[in-house]
Design an enzyme around this catalytic site. Structure first.
Site, PDB file in Angstrom:
ATOM      1  N   CYS A  79       0.833  -1.204   0.000  1.00 35.19           N
ATOM      2  CA  CYS A  79       0.000   0.000   0.000  1.00 35.19           C
ATOM      3  C   CYS A  79       0.872   1.261   0.000  1.00 35.19           C
ATOM      4  CB  CYS A  79      -0.977  -0.051   1.174  1.00 35.19           C
ATOM      5  SG  CYS A  79      -2.266   1.175   1.079  1.00 35.19           S
ATOM      6  N   HIS A 165      -3.595  -5.221   0.446  1.00 36.30           N
ATOM      7  CA  HIS A 165      -3.044  -5.722   1.717  1.00 36.30           C
ATOM      8  C   HIS A 165      -3.065  -7.255   1.765  1.00 36.30           C
ATOM      9  CE1 HIS A 165      -2.708  -1.872   3.873  1.00 36.30           C
ATOM     10  NE2 HIS A 165      -3.676  -1.498   3.055  1.00 36.30           N
ATOM     11  N   GLU A 167      -1.781  -9.056   3.958  1.00 34.98           N
ATOM     12  CA  GLU A 167      -1.800  -9.514   5.351  1.00 34.98           C
ATOM     13  C   GLU A 167      -3.211  -9.632   5.920  1.00 34.98           C
ATOM     14  OE1 GLU A 167      -1.036  -6.603   4.223  1.00 34.98           O
ATOM     15  OE2 GLU A 167      -1.418  -4.949   5.604  1.00 34.98           O
ATOM     16  N   SER A 219       1.997 -13.763  38.102  1.00 33.24           N
ATOM     17  CA  SER A 219       0.576 -13.499  38.332  1.00 33.24           C
ATOM     18  C   SER A 219      -0.250 -14.774  38.219  1.00 33.24           C
ATOM     19  CB  SER A 219       0.069 -12.489  37.301  1.00 33.24           C
ATOM     20  OG  SER A 219       0.000 -13.109  36.028  1.00 33.24           O
ATOM     21  N   GLY A 220       0.369 -15.824  37.677  1.00 32.80           N
ATOM     22  CA  GLY A 220      -0.384 -17.063  37.475  1.00 32.80           C
ATOM     23  C   GLY A 220      -0.981 -17.131  36.080  1.00 32.80           C
ATOM     24  N   GLY A 221      -0.868 -16.053  35.309  1.00 31.35           N
ATOM     25  CA  GLY A 221      -1.294 -16.082  33.906  1.00 31.35           C
ATOM     26  C   GLY A 221      -0.249 -16.831  33.098  1.00 31.35           C
ATOM     27  N   ASP A 223       1.651 -15.970  30.609  1.00 29.93           N
ATOM     28  CA  ASP A 223       2.912 -15.289  30.284  1.00 29.93           C
ATOM     29  C   ASP A 223       3.892 -15.333  31.450  1.00 29.93           C
ATOM     30  OD1 ASP A 223       1.440 -14.612  28.067  1.00 29.93           O
ATOM     31  OD2 ASP A 223       0.848 -12.679  28.888  1.00 29.93           O
ATOM     32  N   SER A 224       3.407 -14.890  32.615  1.00 30.18           N
ATOM     33  CA  SER A 224       4.351 -14.826  33.733  1.00 30.18           C
ATOM     34  C   SER A 224       4.687 -16.222  34.247  1.00 30.18           C
ATOM     35  CB  SER A 224       3.824 -13.924  34.849  1.00 30.18           C
ATOM     36  OG  SER A 224       2.707 -14.485  35.450  1.00 30.18           O
TER      37      SER A 224
END
Ligand code: XMP
Length: 506
Positions: A79, A165, A167, A219-221, A223-224
């Site tokens: 674009c 585009h 994507e 945090s228990g999520g 990611d962490s």
């Protein structure tokens, strides 16, 4: 590596996701990153994103480092990115007669980048300006009804431009086109696999901390938790994962996190709920709440770090957090909310940050989690914001409200699990509203709280659609909530997507 130069397109992140889905590592850079930086990073391929700029108005501030065009890189311009290429090589860009927006039929020429793409195919367009004169040394390789120059190629095959585009999923053969570009035009190989993601994260940790000590905000999520386990694998007892209870956790969360991770990491549980809740007393403003929680978190971690002798603090910050909180243009443009693990950190902090996931998307972290053996119920856990239930209790927070929300949320999640819907949603949670409504129960008038239920589908939380939970399931949830939580007499369901709403209510 592939570098995506960001000219401010709303789709820049999507380009990155698509490239990584093809198992090729890429990073997003500001549009004017010096070519020498890219060389140092071993970049061989550059994708120029779209953007809101106008070449016709010769906005010079949107010009990339011209060195990128001197033949050291293979380039794809999308674009606005294609218009940048055309302009640099002496073509002309002008405002088109019509604005092409949305699904458009595209007619590609025979070319390696369009292998396996039919002679007419639907693409996603979003532009007003267009290339009206081809630069010397280029040829046209595709057009649409309103755009004669909708795809271009440098004769030596090193530079391509697409006005549409690829994507965006609405471009039917978008993935094929990107695949052709990366694998056939650029001859890249795939190396972005779960084990290379693990290696990258571990190397980042090793190189940052050396033999130092590090604490992790757990945090228990997903990611962490993934981060905590990685740290433990890299640094062993030199790492400590601090799980802070800010008094705003969900029902049974402390126990669940301790049970799931206690044996995999070096964990310390800190009950700081008194401190957090006292500081939040009387605070109704969402940004204020986030700020207080962010600052208090850091104070708690600083104290723990001092005790443990750590100089480093690890956080599970993800790429979308970084992109949403910090504009690539350097300014504070469109800051939506201060995610506390990025924007809310105090300016002066005694700990050095280690964020090995800051270039990763959530699905990539989940892949790492799987590769290093985290239990699957933890991997599938819905994201939970750092400020916890504080941003799901609208207005002022008190212990009674926290208790109500915990109960409501637990019932909601329990029913979603029973209906086999939990894993299919990005996130689901309840919100306690600061209003009461009139109801009638057992011939008695009631005047009690209203709760909102929210569930969304998403790939990376940048955009989200409200989830169509079957009415039968909603009915059951609603009836359980008003029957089991005495202080709630009304349940509503949030049917707003992001944008225009955000996922959390605050
Ligand atoms: P929003 O509400 O911005 O949320 O659409 C996008 C995703 O981010 C989560 N979220 C947070 N996560 N700290 C976090 O770690 C925060 O302060 C925070 N705020 C929102 C949210 O739950 C959703 O998944």
């Amino acid at each position: 590596m592939v570098a995506i130069l960001d000219f401010g397109s709303q789709y820049t992140q999507l380009i990155a996701r698509r490239v990584r889905e093809l198992k090729i590592y890429c990073e997003i850079y500001p549009y004017n990153v010096p070519a020498s930086n890219l060389k140092e990073k071993n970049v061989r391929v550059i994708i120029l994103s779209g953007g809101p700029g106008h070449i016709t108005e010769s906005e010079l501030s949107f010009v990339p480092d011209n060195e990128i065009f001197r033949g050291q890189f293979k380039i794809l311009g999308i674009c606005f990115g294609m218009q940048v290429i055309a302009k640099f090589f002496g073509g002309k860009v002008e405002r088109g007669k019509v604005r092409e927006y949305g699904k458009t039929v595209f007619y590609p020429e025979k070319d390696i980048i369009f292998e396996d793409v039919p002679q007419s195919t639907v693409v996603w367009m979003s532009h007003y300006d267009q290339v009206t004169r081809l630069p010397d040394g280029f040829k046209i390789i595709g057009r649409t009804e309103n755009c004669d120059i909708a795809a271009i190629k440098k004769n030596d095959g090193t530079i391509y431009g697409l006005q549409f585009h690829p994507e965006v999923l609405h471009t039917e053969k978008g993935k094929t086109i990107l695949k052709n570009f990366l694998f056939k035009v650029c001859a890249l190989g795939t190396d972005w696999t779960p084990s290379s993601m693990v290696d990258m994260a571990k190397n980042e940790i090793k190189s940052k901390i050396n033999n130092g000590k590090i604490i992790c905000a757990l945090s228990g999520g997903v990611d962490s938790s993934t981060l905590a386990v990685l740290l433990h694998q890299v640094a062993g007892d030199n790492s400590l994962s601090v799980f802070v209870n800010h008094g705003l956790l969900r029902k049974n969360e402390e126990v669940e996190v301790k049970n799931a991770l206690g044996s995999m990491v070096n964990m310390k549980y800190v009950d700081a709920s008194e401190i957090f809740l006292n500081k939040l007393k009387g605070v109704a403003d969402p940004e204020m709440k986030r700020k207080i929680i962010g600052e208090t978190f850091i104070k708690v971690f600083e104290k723990e770090a001092k005790e443990f002798g750590a100089d480093f603090l690890a956080q599970g910050t993800l790429y979308p957090d970084v992109i949403e909180s910090v504009s690539v243009f350097g300014g504070p443009t469109s800051r939506i909310k201060t995610h506390h693990n990025v924007g809310g950190l105090p300016e002066k902090m005694n700990l050095k940050l280690v964020e090995p996931f800051r270039y990763l998307f959530k699905d990539e972290v989940r892949k790492i989690a799987k590769a290093i053996g985290l239990p699957s119920n933890l991997i599938q856990r819905h994201p939970f914001p750092g400020p916890g239930l504080a941003v799901r209790i609208i207005g002022e927070i008190d212990r009674e409200k926290i208790e109500i929300l915990r109960e409501v949320d637990a019932i909601y999640i329990d029913e979603l699990r029973k209906a086999n819907l939990y894993n299919k949603r990005w996130q689901a949670f309840a919100v306690l509203l600061p209003v009461r409504s009139v109801g009638v129960m057992g011939d008695q008038r009631t005047y009690q709280y209203v709760v909102a239920l929210r569930a969304v589908t998403s790939v990376d939380a940048m955009t989200a659609d409200w989830a169509r939970i079957p009415l039968k399931v909603l009915e059951k949830i609603s009836s359980r909530i008003v029957n089991e939580v005495k202080t709630v007499n009304r349940v509503v369901y949030d049917i707003t997507s992001k944008p225009p709403a955000t996922i959390e209510w605050e």
